[in-house]
Motif scaffolding. Structure first.
Motif, short mmCIF file in Angstrom:
data_model
loop_
_atom_site.label_atom_id
_atom_site.label_comp_id
_atom_site.label_asym_id
_atom_site.label_seq_id
_atom_site.Cartn_x
_atom_site.Cartn_y
_atom_site.Cartn_z
N ILE A 54 0.87 -1.17 0.00
CA ILE A 54 0.00 0.00 0.00
C ILE A 54 0.91 1.23 0.00
N PRO A 55 1.23 1.75 -1.18
CA PRO A 55 2.21 2.83 -1.26
C PRO A 55 1.61 4.18 -0.88
N PRO A 56 2.45 5.15 -0.53
CA PRO A 56 1.95 6.49 -0.26
C PRO A 56 1.35 7.13 -1.50
N VAL A 57 0.43 8.05 -1.30
CA VAL A 57 -0.29 8.68 -2.42
C VAL A 57 0.68 9.36 -3.38
N ASP A 58 1.69 10.04 -2.87
CA ASP A 58 2.63 10.73 -3.75
C ASP A 58 3.38 9.76 -4.65
N ALA A 59 3.66 8.55 -4.14
CA ALA A 59 4.32 7.55 -4.96
C ALA A 59 3.40 7.06 -6.08
N VAL A 60 2.13 6.90 -5.77
CA VAL A 60 1.16 6.48 -6.80
C VAL A 60 1.06 7.55 -7.88
N ARG A 61 1.01 8.80 -7.47
CA ARG A 61 0.93 9.89 -8.44
C ARG A 61 2.17 9.93 -9.33
N LEU A 62 3.34 9.71 -8.73
CA LEU A 62 4.58 9.73 -9.51
C LEU A 62 4.59 8.61 -10.54
N LEU A 63 4.17 7.42 -10.15
CA LEU A 63 4.12 6.32 -11.12
C LEU A 63 3.13 6.62 -12.23
N SER A 64 1.95 7.10 -11.88
CA SER A 64 0.93 7.38 -12.89
C SER A 64 1.44 8.39 -13.92
N ARG A 65 2.03 9.46 -13.43
CA ARG A 65 2.54 10.49 -14.34
C ARG A 65 3.69 9.97 -15.18
N THR A 66 4.56 9.15 -14.60
CA THR A 66 5.70 8.62 -15.35
C THR A 66 5.25 7.69 -16.46
N LEU A 67 4.30 6.80 -16.16
CA LEU A 67 3.79 5.89 -17.20
C LEU A 67 3.12 6.68 -18.32
N GLU A 68 2.38 7.71 -17.94
CA GLU A 68 1.71 8.54 -18.94
C GLU A 68 2.74 9.18 -19.88
N ARG A 69 3.82 9.68 -19.33
CA ARG A 69 4.84 10.34 -20.15
C ARG A 69 5.61 9.33 -21.01
N LEU A 70 5.93 8.17 -20.44
CA LEU A 70 6.65 7.15 -21.22
C LEU A 70 5.81 6.67 -22.40
N ALA A 71 4.50 6.53 -22.17
CA ALA A 71 3.61 5.99 -23.20
C ALA A 71 3.45 6.93 -24.39
N GLN A 72 3.89 8.17 -24.26
CA GLN A 72 3.80 9.10 -25.38
C GLN A 72 4.75 8.72 -26.52
N THR A 73 5.83 7.98 -26.18
CA THR A 73 6.81 7.65 -27.21
C THR A 73 7.17 6.17 -27.27
N ALA A 74 6.74 5.37 -26.31
CA ALA A 74 7.14 3.96 -26.30
C ALA A 74 6.03 3.11 -25.71
N THR A 75 6.13 1.80 -25.95
CA THR A 75 5.26 0.84 -25.27
C THR A 75 5.91 0.47 -23.94
N VAL A 76 5.11 0.34 -22.89
CA VAL A 76 5.62 0.02 -21.55
C VAL A 76 5.01 -1.30 -21.10
N VAL A 77 5.85 -2.21 -20.66
CA VAL A 77 5.39 -3.48 -20.08
C VAL A 77 5.94 -3.54 -18.66
N LEU A 78 5.06 -3.73 -17.70
CA LEU A 78 5.40 -3.67 -16.28
C LEU A 78 4.88 -4.93 -15.59
N THR A 79 5.71 -5.49 -14.70
CA THR A 79 5.28 -6.63 -13.89
C THR A 79 5.49 -6.31 -12.41
N PRO A 80 4.66 -6.86 -11.51
CA PRO A 80 4.85 -6.62 -10.08
C PRO A 80 6.02 -7.42 -9.53
N GLY A 81 6.63 -6.87 -8.46
CA GLY A 81 7.65 -7.60 -7.74
C GLY A 81 7.15 -8.03 -6.38
N ASN A 82 8.03 -8.56 -5.54
CA ASN A 82 7.61 -9.05 -4.24
C ASN A 82 7.22 -7.92 -3.29
N HIS A 83 7.66 -6.69 -3.54
CA HIS A 83 7.25 -5.57 -2.70
C HIS A 83 5.89 -5.02 -3.11
#
Length: 387
Positions: A54-83
């Motif tokens: 259960i990550p902090p809200v600011d961390a969720v926002r950072l991931l959301s924004r980063t994926l949005e920006r990456l997807a503007q120029t590339a395909t992103v494939v993400l898998t969960p880890g043990n954390h």
């Protein structure tokens, strides 16, 4: 096809109490710029995106924004880890943009993300972190006959499913994104122990036949075995002083028409160096370590006797000190601690503590202060009528 391999971001993590989110955001900016400037086609993120389920809200926002920006120029494939929490991280994966694919369900790990370049198709598979106790039944080839209770068994079963799917796709090159501890790699001291049944490792031969294996879990960038076919990208930041000598990076992979790979490590930005300092308080105050004043520092003060105002004096010279301890270079041999009972002399008990805390026995003046303090406490108790 040009691939950028990263992972183990651990968004929301701290370093001995220091908030890292600002520095993780700087890494995200670096990553987005690199993907754009180096014409990356595919970004693979190999788990431990967050530092906890259960990550902090600011961390969720950072991931959301980063994926949005990456997807503007590339395909992103993400898998969960043990954390990560696979369920939380994978929420909405089925309705996400085609350019962001989160592979979080073990049941769908053999369903590839299909891409293509001038040399033909590429099948990208994601293997989320597989806890043996939670997946040994679901991944078993024979119902009601669970796999062995080991990481080797469940990851091997996962890759068998992937190879079966690849067999029906002639001419496809293959990329597997996985979160696991593969034998032959070197761990750091900041990764979470994932042992089940006393074993946490998976043989590299499990991934035979895969063109490129993008691994997450270990924080040091490294290859596994000969060549660059199986690699850990490592974490973008150091998460412990044990990682202070690692050169953090992201991995740029060019996947050739024949499935061969060429790898380039791109250094990640360093927010602050991590430095260990062992010195007397006089050496610290002399300016001998001035070059490390802007670093995150772990300080061991080696004076025989605990210096007055030690912590404040160290912080005057190392404003970013994360840990300050007193570790005398020549600590006297300690005698076994005496048991404290109702009949113990309180002044002697206090004197023992002074010896333990400072590395030196109290002198006559110290003992006089301890005795005076004890007697004053007794007078207070008598005045209150509580003794």
């Amino acid at each position: 096809m040009r691939i950028l391999h990263t992972g183990d971001w651990h968004l929301g993590r701290t370093l001995l109490g220091a908030d890292l989110l600002e520095h993780q955001a700087a890494f995200a900016d670096f990553l987005v710029d690199t993907v754009r400037d180096r014409a990356v086609d595919l970004v693979v993120i190999a788990g431990d995106v967050y530092d906890r389920a259960i990550p902090p809200v600011d961390a969720v926002r950072l991931l959301s924004r980063t994926l949005e920006r990456l997807a503007q120029t590339a395909t992103v494939v993400l898998t969960p880890g043990n954390h990560d929490s696979a369920a939380r991280l994978g929420f909405g994966a089925g309705v996400m943009h085609d350019r962001v694919r989160i592979v979080a369900e073990p049941a769908r790990l053999a369903d590839p993300v299909l891409l293509a370049d001038d040399h033909g198709p590429v099948a990208v598979y994601g293997i989320p972190y597989l806890h043996p106790d939670l997946t040994r039944y679901a991944l078993a080839p024979v119902p009601d006959e669970p796999l062995a209770r080991s990481h080797q068994a469940v990851v091997e079963a996962a890759v068998d499913r992937i190879r079966a799917d690849l067999g029906a796709r002639p001419g496809h090159r293959s990329v597997v994104v996985a979160h696991a501890f593969v034998s032959g790699a070197a761990p750091s001291d900041s990764e979470q122990d994932i042992r089940v049944g006393g074993v946490d490792q998976v043989s590299a031969t499990v991934f035979d036949g895969i063109d490129y294996v993008a691994l997450g879990h270990l924080h040091g960038p490294q290859r596994v075995g000969d060549g660059d076919r199986i690699r850990y990208a490592g974490s973008p930041l150091a998460f412990s002083f044990g990682e202070r000598h690692q050169r953090k990076s992201v991995t740029l992979v060019d996947l050739a028409a024949d499935g061969g790979v060429a790898v380039e490590l791109l250094p990640a930005p360093v927010p602050r160096r991590l430095v260990d300092v062992r010195a007397t308080i006089d050496a610290i105050e002399s300016g001998a370590h001035h070059a490390d004043a802007d670093a995150w520092v772990r300080v061991a003060v080696t004076d025989t006797v605990h210096p007055e105002r030690m912590y404040a004096r160290v912080r005057d010279h190392f404003p970013f000190a994360l840990a300050v301890t007193h570790e005398p270079a020549e600590r006297p041999e300690r005698v076994a601690a005496r048991a404290v009972s109702a009949t113990s002399d309180p002044v002697e008990v206090a004197a023992d503590f002074v010896t333990f805390a400072t590395g030196a026995a109290p002198d006559d003046d110290d003992l006089a202060v301890l005795t005076e303090a004890y007697e004053a406490a007794l007078q207070t108790l008598d005045a209150d009528g509580t003794r």
